[in-house]
Write a protein that holds these residues in place. Sequence first.
Motif, mmCIF file in Angstrom:
data_model
loop_
_atom_site.group_PDB
_atom_site.id
_atom_site.type_symbol
_atom_site.label_atom_id
_atom_site.label_comp_id
_atom_site.label_asym_id
_atom_site.label_seq_id
_atom_site.Cartn_x
_atom_site.Cartn_y
_atom_site.Cartn_z
ATOM 1 N N ARG A 167 0.855 -1.196 0.000
ATOM 2 C CA ARG A 167 0.000 0.000 0.000
ATOM 3 C C ARG A 167 0.887 1.241 0.000
ATOM 4 N NH1 ARG A 167 -3.276 1.182 4.430
ATOM 5 N NH2 ARG A 167 -1.438 0.699 5.655
ATOM 6 N N ARG A 168 0.402 2.291 -0.591
ATOM 7 C CA ARG A 168 1.189 3.509 -0.750
ATOM 8 C C ARG A 168 1.754 4.027 0.574
ATOM 9 N NH1 ARG A 168 -0.540 8.986 -3.977
ATOM 10 N NH2 ARG A 168 1.410 10.069 -3.603
ATOM 11 N N ALA A 169 0.939 4.070 1.615
ATOM 12 C CA ALA A 169 1.403 4.598 2.903
ATOM 13 C C ALA A 169 2.555 3.759 3.454
ATOM 14 C CB ALA A 169 0.250 4.637 3.906
ATOM 15 N N ASP A 170 2.427 2.439 3.378
ATOM 16 C CA ASP A 170 3.498 1.561 3.854
ATOM 17 C C ASP A 170 4.751 1.731 3.005
ATOM 18 O OD1 ASP A 170 1.858 0.500 5.851
ATOM 19 O OD2 ASP A 170 1.166 -1.131 4.569
ATOM 20 N N ARG A 171 4.544 1.783 1.703
ATOM 21 C CA ARG A 171 5.664 1.930 0.766
ATOM 22 C C ARG A 171 6.434 3.221 1.052
ATOM 23 N NH1 ARG A 171 2.733 1.173 -3.695
ATOM 24 N NH2 ARG A 171 2.393 3.363 -4.105
ATOM 25 N N GLU A 172 5.719 4.320 1.186
ATOM 26 C CA GLU A 172 6.374 5.606 1.420
ATOM 27 C C GLU A 172 7.095 5.628 2.767
ATOM 28 O OE1 GLU A 172 3.314 8.527 0.832
ATOM 29 O OE2 GLU A 172 3.483 8.391 -1.355
ATOM 30 N N ARG A 173 6.476 5.047 3.811
ATOM 31 C CA ARG A 173 7.096 5.023 5.138
ATOM 32 C C ARG A 173 8.404 4.237 5.111
ATOM 33 N NH1 ARG A 173 3.786 1.913 7.449
ATOM 34 N NH2 ARG A 173 5.110 0.095 7.689
ATOM 35 N N THR B 283 9.728 7.077 -3.642
ATOM 36 C CA THR B 283 8.827 5.956 -3.874
ATOM 37 C C THR B 283 8.910 5.542 -5.332
ATOM 38 O OG1 THR B 283 7.351 6.792 -2.187
ATOM 39 C CG2 THR B 283 6.444 5.171 -3.697
#
Length: 129
Positions: free
Chosen positions: A110-116, A125
Amino acid sequence: MTPQQFIDAALWFPEAVETEPFGPGTLVYKVAGKMFALLGERNREGIPFVTLKCDPDLALELRAEFPAVIPGYHTNKRHWNTVVLDGTVPDDELLEMLRHSYQQVVAGMRRADRERLLAVLGEDTPPRS
């Protein structure tokens, strides 16, 4: 690279955890529940090996360049490579393969996990593959 050096490198990545879902002797490294590396105790010749996720085109290039890099053992052979730790693959190359594997797995999150996770590594990213 020794198995212990590989373990240390795999656990360096953000939120990496070591598990043994297949029983003793096979260490699996995961991020957010997704496998990015596997360290097998021994192959038929008694040499430890690692299995890493890889972009399919790069996987073919690495197999052509290094005899110790073969299609993934008990994994999708298009997306995974197994590397025999016989000393023929330079440590810096193996570390880059490990980093690439981690990035490949994180790219599918998921985008949030990926960015974190990538922010901790100081990376932008990547586009989802």
